[in-house]
Write an enzyme that holds these catalytic residues in place. Structure first.
Site, PDB file in Angstrom:
ATOM      1  N   ASN A 103      -5.068   6.088  -1.622  1.00 33.37           N
ATOM      2  CA  ASN A 103      -4.469   6.611  -0.389  1.00 33.37           C
ATOM      3  C   ASN A 103      -3.902   8.010  -0.575  1.00 33.37           C
ATOM      4  O   ASN A 103      -3.547   8.677   0.395  1.00 33.37           O
ATOM      5  CB  ASN A 103      -3.389   5.657   0.125  1.00 33.37           C
ATOM      6  N   GLU A 154      -5.756  -1.349  -7.696  1.00 30.17           N
ATOM      7  CA  GLU A 154      -4.866  -0.400  -8.373  1.00 30.17           C
ATOM      8  C   GLU A 154      -3.743  -1.200  -9.033  1.00 30.17           C
ATOM      9  O   GLU A 154      -3.080  -2.002  -8.378  1.00 30.17           O
ATOM     10  CB  GLU A 154      -4.292   0.588  -7.360  1.00 30.17           C
ATOM     11  N   SER A 157       0.829  -1.212   0.000  1.00 31.80           N
ATOM     12  CA  SER A 157       0.000   0.000   0.000  1.00 31.80           C
ATOM     13  C   SER A 157       0.852   1.246   0.000  1.00 31.80           C
ATOM     14  O   SER A 157       0.368   2.314  -0.353  1.00 31.80           O
ATOM     15  CB  SER A 157      -0.866   0.097   1.254  1.00 31.80           C
ATOM     16  N   HIS A 166      -2.629  -3.654  -6.200  1.00 37.05           N
ATOM     17  CA  HIS A 166      -3.028  -3.228  -4.857  1.00 37.05           C
ATOM     18  C   HIS A 166      -4.518  -3.469  -4.620  1.00 37.05           C
ATOM     19  O   HIS A 166      -5.371  -2.715  -5.095  1.00 37.05           O
ATOM     20  CB  HIS A 166      -2.674  -1.739  -4.668  1.00 37.05           C
TER      21      HIS A 166
END
Ligand SMILES: NC(=O)c1ccc[n+]([C@@H]2O[C@H](COP(=O)([O-])OP(=O)(O)OC[C@H]3O[C@@H](n4cnc5c(N)ncnc54)[C@H](O)[C@@H]3O)[C@@H](O)[C@H]2O)c1
Length: 508
Positions: A191, A155, A122, A143
């Protein structure tokens, strides 16, 4: 490199994420080989999946045949060597650069030259993980989000040398998930884009604009978030969210848009991590509802006439429409009468600044947020001079039809305006940096963060010009560079274009 579909998948690290990834891949008909460094862990993961499938059969979510086929697709292996025939190996081991580099070095020794190596990291750079490989072009990020079976987004991250992104996108589509393609950069898309919500809420809280529960209520009920930022921080736990916030902030060389707030460290030091420790922004002394009743409506025997000034036509019409429905007596004069409640509807200004700009008496001035629909939720902002009788009159007026009124202290850009403008601005900046396409930014944020709309689509709905004005005023009044409008947003707002308008293709 071969373009055969990827059907034999190795999964290294069978913890929470590895197990979830194995589950969706096996259910999609792919053959998955499970390996974990901890003896017995991979076999336990397979047993746990058998239990999950049995529960799903009971709830009629899957058929016994599907479950049996998925179980046959899951094979436990006891060495990396046993992954030698895999076309793709996904690692979901501990979040440690050296451990991942070491694993990929070992895998390169074992796998065929055409095999792909993917990391579920991450926060680590895919380029850095790939840097120890002889063939960094076959290393990519894949991800997944937690819990994997529910979060239908992956992702796909391209490191500097990656050439296998398109094949991974194809695989992700084949298992029924949305592949959002992103360049290797801190926080990737989700994120990164998610930084605005919590950090802005923390600034609002620290400025004393409103207590946490009221900020949460407004962002849920007026803006449409499933959960308020403080409820979310409490749910995730500060031990998990603070390192992510700090890591993205540091990796972007202390870019103010990502700046966390010192109160987080204080709360961590005091053990107030959120739900898991019994206290965070809320106290969870009993099975927890974070909601509070709305503020009591004051009694007001006679309402004063209302004079209005709005920063934009959409806001003015919204407000006039509502006042008509509420049966308010609206003054039409250029200036307010001496007894009028002065209602201002600023974009980006606080109530003090708006009173000054419209030359209204601050003691009779109350601001109302007209960025979002005023159907049942109304946010009223008081300046430090607002008289109590005027506050009560405004509160009573906007509650007259049963609507909920939320009173807040003076703040540039209210609560909803500054939060939504920050979210859209950050997404525009991600688009400007070419980290991902506008479609992938919107999809990743909607699916990965659960926002009701993708941020660029949301920005279009709110109006790019209005958002630009909010950010310009916020920036001018606070002097804080975190509010400087992204070039992407400014140009499209000035030209009357959609925020989803991509850049022109440039000749090579
Ligand atoms: N948990 C999340 O919410 C989440 C979300 C997205 C991505 N990730 C990432 O996924 C990865 C795994 O996270 P997790 O939450 O599943 O962790 P976890 O601790 O639940 O599982 C990690 C597993 O990897 C095994 N392991 C550790 N080092 C190993 C090695 N060198 N070789 C083989 N196995 C090894 C451990 O025994 C353990 O079973 C991390 O990179 C994490 O950042 C986690």
């Amino acid at each position: 490199m071969t373009t055969q579909p990827l059907q034999r998948i190795g999964l290294v690290g069978t913890g929470a994420m590895g197990r979830g990834i194995a589950q969706v891949m096996a259910m999609a008909g792919l053959k998955v080989f499970l390996f974990d460094a901890r003896p017995g862990a991979a076999a336990t993961a397979r047993e746990q999946l058998a239990t999950i499938f049995a529960q799903q059969i009971e709830k009629a979510r899957i058929t016994p045949q599907d479950a049996a086929a998925a179980m046959l697709n899951l094979e436990v292996v006891d060495s990396l060597q046993a992954l030698c025939d895999c076309q793709l190996v996904i690692e979901a081991i501990i979040e440690d650069l050296e451990a991942k580099q070491q694993l990929f070095r070992q895998l390169e020794e074992v796998l065929a030259p055409s095999a792909i190596l993917a990391s579920n990291t991450s926060s680590l750079s895919i380029t850095a993980i790939a840097s120890v490989c002889r063939h960094p072009e076959r290393v990519a990020g894949l991800h997944f989000f937690n819990p994997v079976p529910r979060m239908r987004i992956v992702e796909v991250i391209d490191g500097l040398a990656t050439s296998v992104g398109a094949r991974l996108q194809e695989l992700v589509r084949a298992i029924g998930y949305y592949p959002a393609r992103a360049k290797d950069s801190p926080g990737f898309i989700v994120n990164h884009a998610g930084r605005a919500f919590g950090t802005e809420a923390l600034r609002i809280l620290s400025e004393g604009v409103a207590p946490a529960w009221r900020i949460d209520a407004l962002l849920r009920d007026s803006a449409g978030f499933a959960m308020g930022p403080f409820e979310l921080l409490d749910l995730i736990g500060l031990d998990v969210s603070v390192p992510v916030m700090e890591s993205v902030y540091r990796q972007f060389y202390e870019e103010p848009r990502y700046r966390p707030h010192p109160v987080l460290r204080l709360m961590q030091a005091g053990g107030r991590l959120g739900r898991k420790s019994g206290q965070g922004f809320y106290l969870y002394d009993e099975p927890g509802d974070t909601r509070r009743p709305p503020q009591a409506v004051p009694h007001c025997s006679a309402l004063p006439p209302v004079w209005i000034a709005a920063d934009d036509e959409v806001g003015r019409l919204r407000l006039l429409d509502l006042l008509e429905r509420l049966g308010a007596k609206v003054e039409n004069g250029l200036r307010p009468s001496s007894s009028a409640l002065c209602l201002v509807a600023p974009l980006g200004d606080d109530a003090s600044e708006a009173a000054l700009r419209h030359a209204t008496d601050p003691s009779r001035t109350v601001a109302i947020d007209t960025l979002t629909a005023l159907d049942s939720q109304r946010c009223l902002m008081l300046n430090p001079a607002t008289r109590e009788d005027m506050q009560h009159a405004a509160h009573a007026l906007f509650s007259a039809d049963g609507g909920t009124v939320t009173l807040i202290r003076d703040s540039c850009g209210f609560i909803v305006q500054r939060t939504l403008a920050s979210i859209v601005n950050l997404a525009c900046d991600i688009a400007q940096q070419g980290i991902a396409s506008v479609a992938d930014i919107d999809a990743a944020v909607r699916l990965g963060l659960g926002y009701p709309l993708g941020p660029l689509e949301w920005g279009d709905q709110l109006g790019p010009e209005r958002l630009l004005q909010i950010l310009e005023r916020l920036h001018a009044l606070t002097g804080d560079p975190r509010y400087r409008p992204s070039g992407w947003l400014r140009r499209r707002a000035l030209l009357g274009l959609s925020l989803r308008q991509p850049e022109n293709p440039m000749p090579a």
